[in-house]
Design a protein around this motif. Sequence first.
Motif, PDB file in Angstrom:
ATOM      1  N   TRP A 119     -64.725  82.923  -6.283  1.00  0.00           N
ATOM      2  CA  TRP A 119     -64.314  81.548  -6.587  1.00  0.00           C
ATOM      3  C   TRP A 119     -63.977  81.429  -8.071  1.00  0.00           C
ATOM      4  O   TRP A 119     -64.530  82.162  -8.894  1.00  0.00           O
ATOM      5  CB  TRP A 119     -65.444  80.586  -6.187  1.00  0.00           C
ATOM      6  N   GLY A 121     -76.842  81.109  -5.250  1.00  0.00           N
ATOM      7  CA  GLY A 121     -75.544  81.013  -4.556  1.00  0.00           C
ATOM      8  C   GLY A 121     -74.536  81.995  -5.118  1.00  0.00           C
ATOM      9  O   GLY A 121     -73.397  81.633  -5.427  1.00  0.00           O
ATOM     10  N   ASP A 149     -78.770  84.301  -2.520  1.00  0.00           N
ATOM     11  CA  ASP A 149     -77.847  83.485  -1.705  1.00  0.00           C
ATOM     12  C   ASP A 149     -78.451  83.414  -0.311  1.00  0.00           C
ATOM     13  O   ASP A 149     -79.601  83.830  -0.086  1.00  0.00           O
ATOM     14  CB  ASP A 149     -76.445  84.138  -1.682  1.00  0.00           C
ATOM     15  N   LEU A 209     -82.360  83.606  -0.972  1.00  0.00           N
ATOM     16  CA  LEU A 209     -83.058  82.372  -1.383  1.00  0.00           C
ATOM     17  C   LEU A 209     -82.233  81.176  -0.916  1.00  0.00           C
ATOM     18  O   LEU A 209     -81.130  80.918  -1.410  1.00  0.00           O
ATOM     19  CB  LEU A 209     -83.245  82.327  -2.919  1.00  0.00           C
ATOM     20  N   TRP A 216     -81.876  77.222  -0.701  1.00  0.00           N
ATOM     21  CA  TRP A 216     -82.368  76.085  -1.500  1.00  0.00           C
ATOM     22  C   TRP A 216     -83.263  75.165  -0.658  1.00  0.00           C
ATOM     23  O   TRP A 216     -84.077  74.427  -1.206  1.00  0.00           O
ATOM     24  CB  TRP A 216     -81.204  75.285  -2.098  1.00  0.00           C
ATOM     25  N   SER A 227     -72.440  79.277 -10.126  1.00  0.00           N
ATOM     26  CA  SER A 227     -71.037  78.892 -10.281  1.00  0.00           C
ATOM     27  C   SER A 227     -70.501  78.384  -8.946  1.00  0.00           C
ATOM     28  O   SER A 227     -70.804  78.961  -7.889  1.00  0.00           O
ATOM     29  CB  SER A 227     -70.207  80.086 -10.769  1.00  0.00           C
ATOM     30  N   ASP A 228     -69.724  77.327  -9.021  1.00  0.00           N
ATOM     31  CA  ASP A 228     -69.108  76.704  -7.847  1.00  0.00           C
ATOM     32  C   ASP A 228     -70.107  76.462  -6.719  1.00  0.00           C
ATOM     33  O   ASP A 228     -69.829  76.747  -5.547  1.00  0.00           O
ATOM     34  CB  ASP A 228     -67.904  77.541  -7.362  1.00  0.00           C
TER      35      ASP A 228
HETATM   36  C1  LIG Z   1     -68.277  78.370  -3.240  1.00  0.00           C
HETATM   37  S1  LIG Z   1     -69.431  79.643  -3.073  1.00  0.00           S
HETATM   38  C2  LIG Z   1     -69.574  80.233  -4.733  1.00  0.00           C
HETATM   39  C3  LIG Z   1     -69.932  81.680  -4.749  1.00  0.00           C
HETATM   40  C4  LIG Z   1     -70.084  82.299  -6.148  1.00  0.00           C
HETATM   41  N1  LIG Z   1     -71.075  81.627  -6.927  1.00  0.00           N
HETATM   42  C5  LIG Z   1     -68.774  82.348  -6.897  1.00  0.00           C
HETATM   43  O1  LIG Z   1     -68.601  81.602  -7.881  1.00  0.00           O
HETATM   44  O2  LIG Z   1     -67.877  83.155  -6.537  1.00  0.00           O
HETATM   45  C6  LIG Z   1     -70.980  78.778  -2.857  1.00  0.00           C
HETATM   46  C7  LIG Z   1     -72.168  79.696  -2.557  1.00  0.00           C
HETATM   47  O3  LIG Z   1     -73.357  78.897  -2.381  1.00  0.00           O
HETATM   48  C8  LIG Z   1     -74.102  79.436  -1.299  1.00  0.00           C
HETATM   49  N2  LIG Z   1     -74.974  78.398  -0.694  1.00  0.00           N
HETATM   50  C9  LIG Z   1     -74.581  77.271  -0.054  1.00  0.00           C
HETATM   51  N3  LIG Z   1     -75.657  76.609   0.411  1.00  0.00           N
HETATM   52  C10 LIG Z   1     -76.754  77.338   0.050  1.00  0.00           C
HETATM   53  C11 LIG Z   1     -78.163  77.177   0.245  1.00  0.00           C
HETATM   54  N4  LIG Z   1     -78.664  76.135   0.933  1.00  0.00           N
HETATM   55  N5  LIG Z   1     -79.008  78.100  -0.265  1.00  0.00           N
HETATM   56  C12 LIG Z   1     -78.513  79.165  -0.944  1.00  0.00           C
HETATM   57  N6  LIG Z   1     -77.184  79.392  -1.166  1.00  0.00           N
HETATM   58  C13 LIG Z   1     -76.325  78.480  -0.664  1.00  0.00           C
HETATM   59  C14 LIG Z   1     -73.039  79.907  -0.324  1.00  0.00           C
HETATM   60  O4  LIG Z   1     -73.547  80.850   0.605  1.00  0.00           O
HETATM   61  C15 LIG Z   1     -71.975  80.468  -1.250  1.00  0.00           C
HETATM   62  O5  LIG Z   1     -72.169  81.840  -1.521  1.00  0.00           O
END
Ligand SMILES: C[S@@+](CC[C@H](N)C(=O)[O-])C[C@H]1O[C@@H](n2cnc3c(N)ncnc32)[C@H](O)[C@@H]1O
Length: 420
Positions: free
Chosen positions: A187, A233, A270, A305, A307, A330-331
Motif C-alpha cells: 500500500w 497490520g 497482522d 496479533l 486488534w 501504515s494504511d
Molecule cells: C491496507 S493494509 C496495509 C498493509 C501494510 N501496512 C502496508 O502499508 O502495505 C491493512 C492491514 O491491516 C490488517 N488488519 C486489519 N484489521 C486488523 C485487525 N483487526 N487486527 C490486525 N490486523 C488487521 C490487514 O490484515 C492488512 O494487512
Amino acid sequence: MHYVRLLRPPATEQSRSHGQTLKLVLTIATDLGDSYLSPLAPIELSVLGASTKVDENGVSTTVPVNLTPQVGRPRWQAGMRVLKLDVPLPPQQQQQPISAIQIRPADGKLLALRTADVCADCKDGGKGLIVPVYVDMPPQDGSDARYLSFRSLRLPLTIEGNASVSYPVLQVEEEIGEARNLARHIWDGGLVAMSLIAEIGLAGNSVSGSALPILSGILRQSDGLPLNILELGCGVGILGIGITHVLGLLRPADNDSATDMPRPHVLMTDLPDAEERVRANIGRYLSSRTDERQRQQPLVDYENLDWGDGKNGTFGPNVHCHSWNLIVLSDCTYNVDTLPALVKTLSALHSHSASQAHVDGGKSCDTKILLATKPRHSSEKAAWKLMAADGWSVQEKVVLPLPVLHAEGQSVEVYLFSKV
Ligand SMILES: C[S@@+](CC[C@H](N)C(=O)[O-])C[C@H]1O[C@@H](n2cnc3c(N)ncnc32)[C@H](O)[C@@H]1O
C-alpha cells in the motif's frame, strides 16, 4: 502513484515458427486498484529480463536482456484497464535462461526505482510516478511462487558510504492479481513511510522540509538503549522489513562499540492471513544479507496479533516478552469500524511496555507511535479523535506529496505520537 500489476502469472508458449513466447496480462492502477492510469499521451513500456552468466572461474554476473517487442511496441493509454503482451523470448534462452523479468515504463523519468523517487520532495528526489513490477522466472507450476510478483527499490547509501559500494536493494513479494486481499499487497502508506525512513535514516535527507529529529534519534539508538520496534497490520511487511534493512545498514561493521550496542529487534504483526507472505518476505530479506556483518543485523520476526485481542491487552508470547519503544503502522486507519480496537491496542501496548521496562535495559519505556496514512476518506479523521481521547499527542508530522501522473494530487501523512 500507480503500480504496474500482473493480473495473471506469466505463461510461456512454444510455437514452431516463433520459438518460445512469454504471455503477460497486466494493468497499471493505484494501490487499491480503484483507478487506472490515464495518461495524456500513450506511455511506452519495456520488458527487461535478467539472465545469469557464469564465467570460466565460476563467478556469476547478472546480465540485462531487453525483451521488449520491437514491432508493435507495448503502450499503455487512457481508457485502458488491461494490456495483453506476447513477448518472444530470445533463442539462447536454453543456454542462458532468464531468471527474472521487469515490466516498466520506457521513460526513466516516470519510474519509481529508488526510495528517493518515492519521496519526490526529498533533496535529490526524482518523480517516481509508476512502480515497475518484477517476477521470478520461470514461473514454478503448482506452487505459490507462480502467483507472486515482487517490487524492488534501491535504498540510499549511508552518509558515510562510498560510491564504489553497490546500493542496497529492498525486495518485497506480493500476490499477482487484483488487490482483493488487503494483507497481500503493498500500500502507498507503507511504501512511502519505508522510503521516508530510508531517506532520513541513511542519507540524512530532509523530506518535505522536515528532518523528523525525534524519529531519527530513535532509529540511530542515540540513547544507547535497546530498540524494539513493533509493527501492527504489517501486510506483506514492506515497512517492517524496510526498517530492519535500514537499521542493519546503520550498524557499523566490525566495530567493537557496535557489538556492545544491543541488536535492534523488529516484530511484525497482522491477522493470520498475512503470515505466509510476510514470512516469505523476511526469508527473502535474510537471504539477501550475505555479508559478514550478519551477526550485527537486527532481529526480525512475525507473530499474529488481532486488534480485537490487543485492545484487551492479550498478546502473543513475542509481543508479551518485550517493551516496545516504537510502534509503526501504515494504511491501517481506513476502516472506521476497526479504529476503536486499533487505538485501544496501541494504548494497551504502551501500558504493557511501561510495565516490562525492567526486561529491556531497565529504563522506563515511553512508547512512541509512527503512523503513516494515505487519507482516502474524511471519516478516517475519527482516528485522531480516538488517539487524543486516549492521551496520544502528535510530536512530529510530515505530509509527503505522492507523485501521481495526470490525476488529482494525493499525499501520505506521517505522524509521530507520544502519550501525554
Ligand atoms: C491496507 S493494509 C496495509 C498493509 C501494510 N501496512 C502496508 O502499508 O502495505 C491493512 C492491514 O491491516 C490488517 N488488519 C486489519 N484489521 C486488523 C485487525 N483487526 N487486527 C490486525 N490486523 C488487521 C490487514 O490484515 C492488512 O494487512
